[in-house]
Motif scaffolding. Structure first.
Motif, PDB file in Angstrom:
ATOM      1  N   GLY A  50       0.727  -1.499  -0.216  1.00  0.00           N
ATOM      2  CA  GLY A  50      -0.214   0.085   0.044  1.00  0.00           C
ATOM      3  C   GLY A  50       0.751   1.461  -0.146  1.00  0.00           C
ATOM      4  O   GLY A  50       0.647   2.260  -0.035  1.00  0.00           O
ATOM      5  N   VAL A  51       1.908   0.902   0.541  1.00  0.00           N
ATOM      6  CA  VAL A  51       2.822   2.274   0.826  1.00  0.00           C
ATOM      7  C   VAL A  51       4.089   1.664  -0.349  1.00  0.00           C
ATOM      8  O   VAL A  51       4.125   2.516  -1.913  1.00  0.00           O
ATOM      9  CB  VAL A  51       3.758   2.233   2.010  1.00  0.00           C
ATOM     10  N   ASP A  52       4.452   0.866  -0.959  1.00  0.00           N
ATOM     11  CA  ASP A  52       6.028   0.684  -1.994  1.00  0.00           C
ATOM     12  C   ASP A  52       5.295   0.124  -3.368  1.00  0.00           C
ATOM     13  O   ASP A  52       5.799   0.381  -4.389  1.00  0.00           O
ATOM     14  CB  ASP A  52       6.910   0.104  -1.399  1.00  0.00           C
ATOM     15  N   LEU A  53       4.392  -0.641  -2.802  1.00  0.00           N
ATOM     16  CA  LEU A  53       2.999  -1.176  -3.760  1.00  0.00           C
ATOM     17  C   LEU A  53       2.269  -1.643  -3.783  1.00  0.00           C
ATOM     18  O   LEU A  53       1.538  -1.986  -2.177  1.00  0.00           O
ATOM     19  CB  LEU A  53       4.388  -2.138  -5.206  1.00  0.00           C
ATOM     20  N   THR A  54       1.154  -2.016  -3.737  1.00  0.00           N
ATOM     21  CA  THR A  54       0.166  -2.614  -3.750  1.00  0.00           C
ATOM     22  C   THR A  54      -0.347  -4.213  -4.265  1.00  0.00           C
ATOM     23  O   THR A  54      -0.284  -3.811  -5.830  1.00  0.00           O
ATOM     24  CB  THR A  54      -1.134  -1.719  -4.384  1.00  0.00           C
ATOM     25  N   PHE A  55      -0.215  -5.239  -3.725  1.00  0.00           N
ATOM     26  CA  PHE A  55      -0.293  -6.404  -4.099  1.00  0.00           C
ATOM     27  C   PHE A  55      -2.007  -6.773  -3.823  1.00  0.00           C
ATOM     28  O   PHE A  55      -3.073  -6.260  -3.159  1.00  0.00           O
ATOM     29  CB  PHE A  55       0.864  -7.800  -2.891  1.00  0.00           C
ATOM     30  N   PRO A  56      -2.800  -7.372  -5.588  1.00  0.00           N
ATOM     31  CA  PRO A  56      -3.848  -7.594  -5.336  1.00  0.00           C
ATOM     32  C   PRO A  56      -4.874  -8.629  -4.637  1.00  0.00           C
ATOM     33  O   PRO A  56      -5.551  -8.671  -4.203  1.00  0.00           O
ATOM     34  CB  PRO A  56      -3.855  -8.213  -6.650  1.00  0.00           C
ATOM     35  N   ILE A  57      -3.891  -9.471  -4.739  1.00  0.00           N
ATOM     36  CA  ILE A  57      -4.010 -10.251  -2.950  1.00  0.00           C
ATOM     37  C   ILE A  57      -3.222 -10.661  -2.733  1.00  0.00           C
ATOM     38  O   ILE A  57      -1.915 -11.113  -3.009  1.00  0.00           O
ATOM     39  CB  ILE A  57      -4.835 -11.385  -3.930  1.00  0.00           C
ATOM     40  N   ASP A  58      -4.095 -11.642  -1.356  1.00  0.00           N
ATOM     41  CA  ASP A  58      -2.456 -12.159  -1.051  1.00  0.00           C
ATOM     42  C   ASP A  58      -2.247 -13.535  -1.018  1.00  0.00           C
ATOM     43  O   ASP A  58      -3.350 -14.144  -1.902  1.00  0.00           O
ATOM     44  CB  ASP A  58      -2.550 -12.259   0.802  1.00  0.00           C
ATOM     45  N   GLY A  59      -1.286 -13.546  -0.646  1.00  0.00           N
ATOM     46  CA  GLY A  59      -0.723 -14.965  -1.416  1.00  0.00           C
ATOM     47  C   GLY A  59       0.374 -15.330  -2.023  1.00  0.00           C
ATOM     48  O   GLY A  59       1.292 -14.625  -1.666  1.00  0.00           O
ATOM     49  N   PHE A  60       0.727 -16.199  -3.064  1.00  0.00           N
ATOM     50  CA  PHE A  60       2.548 -17.018  -3.213  1.00  0.00           C
ATOM     51  C   PHE A  60       2.405 -15.939  -4.647  1.00  0.00           C
ATOM     52  O   PHE A  60       1.853 -16.071  -5.302  1.00  0.00           O
ATOM     53  CB  PHE A  60       1.881 -18.394  -2.749  1.00  0.00           C
ATOM     54  N   TYR A  61       3.534 -15.054  -4.220  1.00  0.00           N
ATOM     55  CA  TYR A  61       4.148 -14.536  -5.711  1.00  0.00           C
ATOM     56  C   TYR A  61       5.543 -15.230  -5.936  1.00  0.00           C
ATOM     57  O   TYR A  61       6.477 -15.905  -5.319  1.00  0.00           O
ATOM     58  CB  TYR A  61       4.741 -13.532  -5.263  1.00  0.00           C
ATOM     59  N   THR A  62       5.917 -15.425  -7.769  1.00  0.00           N
ATOM     60  CA  THR A  62       7.676 -15.522  -7.883  1.00  0.00           C
ATOM     61  C   THR A  62       7.682 -14.111  -7.803  1.00  0.00           C
ATOM     62  O   THR A  62       7.335 -12.686  -8.446  1.00  0.00           O
ATOM     63  CB  THR A  62       7.123 -15.840  -9.039  1.00  0.00           C
ATOM     64  N   TYR A  63       9.220 -13.983  -8.133  1.00  0.00           N
ATOM     65  CA  TYR A  63       9.417 -12.480  -7.916  1.00  0.00           C
ATOM     66  C   TYR A  63      10.783 -12.070  -8.104  1.00  0.00           C
ATOM     67  O   TYR A  63      11.572 -13.395  -8.630  1.00  0.00           O
ATOM     68  CB  TYR A  63       9.700 -11.111  -6.406  1.00  0.00           C
ATOM     69  N   ASN A  64      10.986 -11.454  -9.598  1.00  0.00           N
ATOM     70  CA  ASN A  64      11.878 -11.399  -9.834  1.00  0.00           C
ATOM     71  C   ASN A  64      12.826  -9.883 -10.062  1.00  0.00           C
ATOM     72  O   ASN A  64      11.881  -8.849 -10.062  1.00  0.00           O
ATOM     73  CB  ASN A  64      12.241 -11.637 -11.463  1.00  0.00           C
TER      74      ASN A  64
END
Length: 110
Positions: A50-64
């Motif tokens: 909500g500050v640096d970015l906003t995740f659409p939903i909670d869950g598992f994310y792959t990050y690059n």
């Protein structure tokens, strides 16, 4: 904490983070600042939803994580050098308090 320094080739780069939700493929991007004091061992980044970015939903994310020229502000990873990939679990912590009030009726029978 990650180890982007190992594959970084630019001097004093900024890092573009790409998070891809594993169920929906929704993507979010943010440029984050390395706040670690010992970059030869690890890199420390802080993310506030909500500050640096906003995740659409909670869950598992792959990050690059991509390196780019410092100050470019580019949020498109096309053509950038990938320096780290991994997996993150994003979950919501509900800090809101709910106060319940009840009405009690006392009945007296004789």
């Amino acid at each position: 904490m990650v180890t982007v320094t190992e594959l970084t080739t630019l001097t004093n780069p900024e890092y573009l983070f790409e998070f891809i939700e594993e169920q929906t493929d929704d993507k979010v991007y943010s440029i984050l600042t390395d706040v670690s004091t010992e970059t030869t061992r690890f890199n420390d980044f802080s993310i506030t939803d909500g500050v640096d970015l906003t995740f659409p939903i909670d869950g598992f994310y792959t990050y690059n994580i991509y390196e780019q020229v410092n100050g470019s502000g580019n949020l498109n990873p096309t053509g950038l050098t990938l320096v780290e990939t991994g997996r993150a679990h994003v979950y919501v912590i509900d800090t809101a308090r709910t106060e319940y009030t009840t009405t009690e009726t006392n009945s007296v029978y004789e």
